[in-house]
Design a protein around this motif. Structure first.
Motif, PDB file in Angstrom:
ATOM      1  N   THR A 213       0.766  -1.230   0.376  1.00 53.94           N
ATOM      2  CA  THR A 213       0.034   0.166   0.056  1.00 53.94           C
ATOM      3  C   THR A 213       1.066   1.114   0.397  1.00 53.94           C
ATOM      4  O   THR A 213       0.571   2.232  -0.208  1.00 53.94           O
ATOM      5  CB  THR A 213      -0.599   0.303   0.978  1.00 53.94           C
ATOM      6  OG1 THR A 213       0.044  -0.104   2.669  1.00 53.94           O
ATOM      7  CG2 THR A 213      -1.846  -0.635   1.648  1.00 53.94           C
ATOM      8  N   GLU A 214       1.924   0.778   0.940  1.00 55.50           N
ATOM      9  CA  GLU A 214       2.901   2.441   0.719  1.00 55.50           C
ATOM     10  C   GLU A 214       4.288   2.179  -0.292  1.00 55.50           C
ATOM     11  O   GLU A 214       5.349   2.787   0.115  1.00 55.50           O
ATOM     12  CB  GLU A 214       3.161   2.402   2.133  1.00 55.50           C
ATOM     13  CG  GLU A 214       2.127   2.606   3.258  1.00 55.50           C
ATOM     14  CD  GLU A 214       0.830   3.626   3.000  1.00 55.50           C
ATOM     15  OE1 GLU A 214       1.319   4.733   3.364  1.00 55.50           O
ATOM     16  OE2 GLU A 214      -0.101   2.536   2.810  1.00 55.50           O
ATOM     17  N   TYR A 239      -0.171  -3.736   3.977  1.00 57.43           N
ATOM     18  CA  TYR A 239       0.624  -2.535   4.576  1.00 57.43           C
ATOM     19  C   TYR A 239       1.975  -2.815   4.498  1.00 57.43           C
ATOM     20  O   TYR A 239       2.261  -3.226   5.793  1.00 57.43           O
ATOM     21  CB  TYR A 239      -0.314  -2.247   5.450  1.00 57.43           C
ATOM     22  CG  TYR A 239       0.543  -0.765   6.389  1.00 57.43           C
ATOM     23  CD1 TYR A 239       0.219   0.296   6.349  1.00 57.43           C
ATOM     24  CD2 TYR A 239       1.561  -1.155   7.293  1.00 57.43           C
ATOM     25  CE1 TYR A 239       0.813   1.322   5.999  1.00 57.43           C
ATOM     26  CE2 TYR A 239       2.607   0.048   8.089  1.00 57.43           C
ATOM     27  CZ  TYR A 239       2.184   1.051   7.434  1.00 57.43           C
ATOM     28  OH  TYR A 239       2.665   2.458   7.826  1.00 57.43           O
TER      29      TYR A 239
END
Length: 266
Positions: A213-214, A239
């Motif tokens: 996600t990042e 994540y």
């Protein structure tokens, strides 16, 4: 550890897990080595023979004059499989390893049982970025690699993970500092020149696409593009920044295992 003799030198590999089990090949990212998969090996080796290797220019494998190409690196994987008398295997690659996986899926799908591509894209970055990095690394050598190591913490891990797990972050980023500058620059060229956006439809093997996600290096948008252009591809997101297999750890392992075991059951 084992060694396979290629025409230009030796490819370093490690094989774990029960003999006779299906083979799962793990392919490292740019600037790491086969040790980047250490978190996954115990879980994967319960069901598969896990074949890790150092991509040309990395770890203990051969370093030859660059630039390299993804086709060349994919050919190394096929040579490794041939040398070990492995007809077909599952393949999981992250970032540059994901580009190698895409090439194999497009050009050597008959050798794959399934394909997992993680934190990657059909085209990664702009040529100007890669050219600048290549120039810096070839000019400054080990000093440039040390600088890349320090900068990579923010690219490879989220800030909260790096703060909570400094030893793990250091273990992985130290691989970058230890990478041959010549080998690293040659592999940067391979990543720079790879563009599979118009070829993804040729991948016919069961495929799982994983994103972080990042991840600012290969954002989820690039992973969605692959999923949308490979028929029947599955998608998972964790994540994590760029090295989702390290940051997501067991959750990553279990998702990949569920996909692989489902293919075995077909």
């Amino acid at each position: 550890m084992g060694r396979v003799q290629l025409a230009e030198g030796e490819l370093n590999y490690q094989l774990d897990g029960p003999k006779g089990a299906p083979v799962l090949v793990l392919s490292n990212s740019l600037g790491t080595d086969l040790g980047m998969w250490a978190t996954q090996v115990p879980a994967f080796a319960e069901h598969f023979q896990v074949l890790r290797y150092d991509t040309r220019g990395h770890g203990q494998s051969l370093v030859t004059e660059g630039p390299y190409s993804i086709e060349q690196l994919g050919g190394d994987v096929l040579a490794l499989l041939d040398a070990l008398h492995i007809e077909r295997a599952h393949f999981c690659g992250l970032s540059m390893g994901g580009l190698i996986g895409q090439w194999l899926g497009i050009h050597a799908g008959s050798r794959l049982n399934s394909l997992v591509v993680c934190n990657t894209a059909a085209k990664i970055g702009e040529p100007s970025v890669w050219n600048s990095r290549i120039e810096t690394v070839l000019r400054d050598g080990a000093a440039a690699m040390a600088g890349l190591r320090d900068a990579s913490i923010a690219r490879w891990f989220t800030a909260d993970y790096a703060q909570a797990h400094p030893d793990q972050a250091k273990r992985i980023t130290d691989m970058l500092a230890a990478t041959s500058p010549q080998g690293y620059a040659a592999n940067c060229a391979a990543v720079r020149d790879a563009d599979f956006r118009d070829q993804l439809g040729a991948i016919r093997v069961p495929t799982l696409v994983i994103a972080g996600t990042e991840d600012a290096v290969t954002p989820p948008s690039g992973s969605h593009f692959i999923q949308e252009h490979v028929a029947g591809a599955e998608y998972a997101e964790f994540y994590a920044a760029h090295l989702s297999n390290v940051q997501a750890g067991d959750a990553f392992s279990q998702r990949v295992l569920a996909f692989l075991l489902a293919q075995q059951a077909v």
